[in-house]
Motif scaffolding. Structure first.
Motif, short mmCIF file in Angstrom:
data_model
loop_
_atom_site.label_atom_id
_atom_site.label_comp_id
_atom_site.label_asym_id
_atom_site.label_seq_id
_atom_site.Cartn_x
_atom_site.Cartn_y
_atom_site.Cartn_z
N TYR A 112 0.84 -1.20 0.00
CA TYR A 112 0.00 0.00 0.00
C TYR A 112 0.87 1.25 0.00
O TYR A 112 0.60 2.20 -0.75
CB TYR A 112 -0.92 -0.01 1.23
N GLN A 113 1.92 1.24 0.83
CA GLN A 113 2.80 2.41 0.88
C GLN A 113 3.48 2.66 -0.47
O GLN A 113 3.63 3.80 -0.91
CB GLN A 113 3.86 2.21 1.97
N ALA A 114 3.88 1.56 -1.11
CA ALA A 114 4.53 1.69 -2.43
C ALA A 114 3.56 2.26 -3.46
O ALA A 114 3.92 3.11 -4.28
CB ALA A 114 5.05 0.33 -2.89
N GLU A 115 2.29 1.80 -3.42
CA GLU A 115 1.29 2.32 -4.36
C GLU A 115 1.02 3.79 -4.12
O GLU A 115 0.84 4.56 -5.07
CB GLU A 115 0.00 1.51 -4.21
N GLU A 116 1.01 4.20 -2.84
CA GLU A 116 0.78 5.61 -2.52
C GLU A 116 1.95 6.47 -3.01
O GLU A 116 1.75 7.59 -3.49
CB GLU A 116 0.59 5.79 -1.02
N ASP A 117 3.17 5.94 -2.89
CA ASP A 117 4.34 6.68 -3.38
C ASP A 117 4.27 6.89 -4.88
O ASP A 117 4.63 7.95 -5.41
CB ASP A 117 5.63 5.93 -3.01
N ILE A 118 3.81 5.85 -5.59
CA ILE A 118 3.69 5.94 -7.04
C ILE A 118 2.65 7.01 -7.42
O ILE A 118 2.84 7.79 -8.36
CB ILE A 118 3.30 4.57 -7.65
N LYS A 119 1.54 7.04 -6.68
CA LYS A 119 0.49 8.03 -6.95
C LYS A 119 1.01 9.45 -6.77
O LYS A 119 0.63 10.37 -7.49
CB LYS A 119 -0.70 7.80 -6.03
N GLU A 120 1.88 9.65 -5.77
CA GLU A 120 2.37 10.98 -5.45
C GLU A 120 3.47 11.44 -6.40
O GLU A 120 3.68 12.63 -6.58
CB GLU A 120 2.90 11.01 -4.02
N THR A 121 4.16 10.50 -7.02
CA THR A 121 5.32 10.85 -7.85
C THR A 121 4.99 11.82 -9.00
O THR A 121 5.67 12.82 -9.18
CB THR A 121 5.99 9.58 -8.42
N PRO A 122 3.93 11.58 -9.80
CA PRO A 122 3.62 12.53 -10.89
C PRO A 122 3.34 13.94 -10.36
O PRO A 122 3.75 14.92 -10.98
CB PRO A 122 2.34 11.93 -11.52
N ASN A 123 2.66 14.04 -9.23
CA ASN A 123 2.37 15.35 -8.65
C ASN A 123 3.65 16.06 -8.24
O ASN A 123 3.80 17.26 -8.43
CB ASN A 123 1.46 15.20 -7.43
N LYS A 124 4.60 15.31 -7.68
CA LYS A 124 5.86 15.89 -7.28
C LYS A 124 6.64 16.39 -8.49
O LYS A 124 7.23 17.47 -8.50
CB LYS A 124 6.69 14.87 -6.50
N GLU A 125 6.62 15.57 -9.57
CA GLU A 125 7.35 15.96 -10.77
C GLU A 125 6.73 17.22 -11.38
O GLU A 125 7.42 18.13 -11.83
CB GLU A 125 7.31 14.81 -11.79
N TYR A 126 5.39 17.29 -11.36
CA TYR A 126 4.71 18.45 -11.90
C TYR A 126 5.05 19.70 -11.09
O TYR A 126 5.30 20.77 -11.65
CB TYR A 126 3.20 18.22 -11.88
N ALA A 127 5.12 19.53 -9.76
CA ALA A 127 5.43 20.66 -8.89
C ALA A 127 6.85 21.17 -9.15
O ALA A 127 7.11 22.37 -9.10
CB ALA A 127 5.28 20.26 -7.42
N GLN A 128 7.76 20.24 -9.44
CA GLN A 128 9.15 20.63 -9.68
C GLN A 128 9.29 21.40 -10.99
O GLN A 128 10.14 22.27 -11.14
CB GLN A 128 10.03 19.39 -9.71
N LYS A 129 8.41 21.11 -11.97
CA LYS A 129 8.43 21.82 -13.23
C LYS A 129 7.93 23.25 -13.03
O LYS A 129 8.33 24.17 -13.64
CB LYS A 129 7.57 21.09 -14.27
#
Length: 344
Positions: free
Chosen positions: A327-344
């Motif tokens: 579950y933790q790994a799936e949540e990390d995957i969900k958050e990754t695109p948002n983090k990448e978008y924020a960095q852009k």
């Protein structure tokens, strides 16, 4: 995640259900734990109790090993004061031969029941070793086939000899237990859900690390997770830790005030009973993970073994799922695109 997560299941018998139901739920949870990425699944030893069904961890472990494929399965733990170290070694050698590399031998110092059940377990036997440290040391030597030549049991072997030996853990809630585990060079599990004193936890962690720097330090704790903090709080149900303090100096943790009274009366010596709030980590998966991360940082914890005292099947299983590595790994995957978008 820089630490492992595992499960301790006591096979609780909830009101209105049966021991058969409780054991089948344990089997189901072990299979789910394997699916969700937990490292190990442990079962406990309690005697003469209508609240928990797990009186014989060795038997239950063998069934769980047969119903799972990869997860490590073990005892949390075998109450060694009642048994011959040689017989315990034989039991776990058989298990390790059947399921190489998947068997854990957790050893506990507590009686696992009332004085009457202790009397019954030891009735008709001759216990030549009264010191716990001697018994666990002998158990370790039998498993490692290193009994000294001048020992009365020199040359003994616990057959069958498994290709991969069971891993030994000492369960405890004191500095003395930590020091004993370090001196033996075995893994140590601090039972925080029994002893919530942070000072003792810190001293135990320091003592273990000083005595055995490369050892595995584990904390077993009570955790309840739910989708919202409000729901998690509602599941706590005002739980207490009840302890009997005997005049001889021994203290035992019981599951209820009624059990504590019975224990004190059966002990045959003056006693005192104390109650305190149960030490349970409560919250959303994010909040619980933050607390575990902080404990990991503070005490250099290698692994957490989760105990979830909820008298509701679905909510209990859901709590383990929400905290699982998968579950933790799936949540990390969900958050990754948002983090990448924020960095852009």
């Amino acid at each position: 995640m820089s630490y492992q997560l595992s499960i301790l299941d006591q096979s609780p018998v909830f009101p209105g259900t049966t021991a058969s139901h409780a054991l089948q739920k344990t089997v189901c949870l072990a299979q789910k734990a394997e699916e969700w990425g937990y490292s190990r699944f442990w079962v406990s030893e309690h005697h003469h109790s209508d609240q928990v069904a797990g009186s014989s961890p060795e038997v239950l472990i063998s069934y769980l090993l047969a119903r799972t494929n990869t997860i490590r399965v073990g005892s949390g733990g075998v109450m060694l004061q009642h048994y011959s170290p040689y017989k315990v070694a034989e039991n776990f050698h058989v298990l390790s031969t059947l399921a190489p590399g998947r068997v854990d031998l957790g050893i506990g110092k507590a009686p696992g029941g009332l004085p009457l059940s202790t009397k019954a377990l030891q009735f008709g036997t001759v216990n030549n070793v009264h010191d716990f440290s001697e018994k666990i040391s002998l158990l370790q030597k039998i498993i490692e086939n290193s009994v000294e030549d001048d020992h009365p049991l020199a040359g003994i072997q616990a057959t069958p000899i498994p290709h991969e030996k069971p891993e030994i853990f000492l369960l405890g809630a004191s500095v003395n237990s930590a020091e004993l585990a370090a001196s033996l060079g075995i893994s140590f599990v601090f039972a925080k859900f029994i002893n919530s004193d942070d000072r003792i936890l810190r001293n135990a962690a320091n003592a273990y690390r000083q005595g055995f720097p490369n050892g595995k330090f584990i904390i077993s704790l009570a955790v309840i997770a739910a989708p919202t903090h409000v729901e998690a709080e509602a599941l706590v149900d005002n739980r207490k830790i009840v302890k009997v303090h005997l005049q001889s100096g021994r203290s035992v943790t019981l599951q209820s005030l009624e059990q504590a009274e019975v224990f004190g009366k059966q002990a045959g010596e003056p006693y005192e009973i104390t109650e305190q709030e149960a030490d349970i980590i409560i919250g959303t998966p994010v909040l619980v993970k933050e607390i575990l991360d902080q404990l990991h940082k503070n005490y250099q914890v290698d692994e957490f073994i989760l105990h979830t005292p909820i008298e509701k099947d679905e909510e209990r299983i859901r709590s383990f799922q929400l905290l699982s590595p998968l579950y933790q790994a799936e949540e990390d995957i969900k958050e990754t695109p948002n983090k990448e978008y924020a960095q852009k």
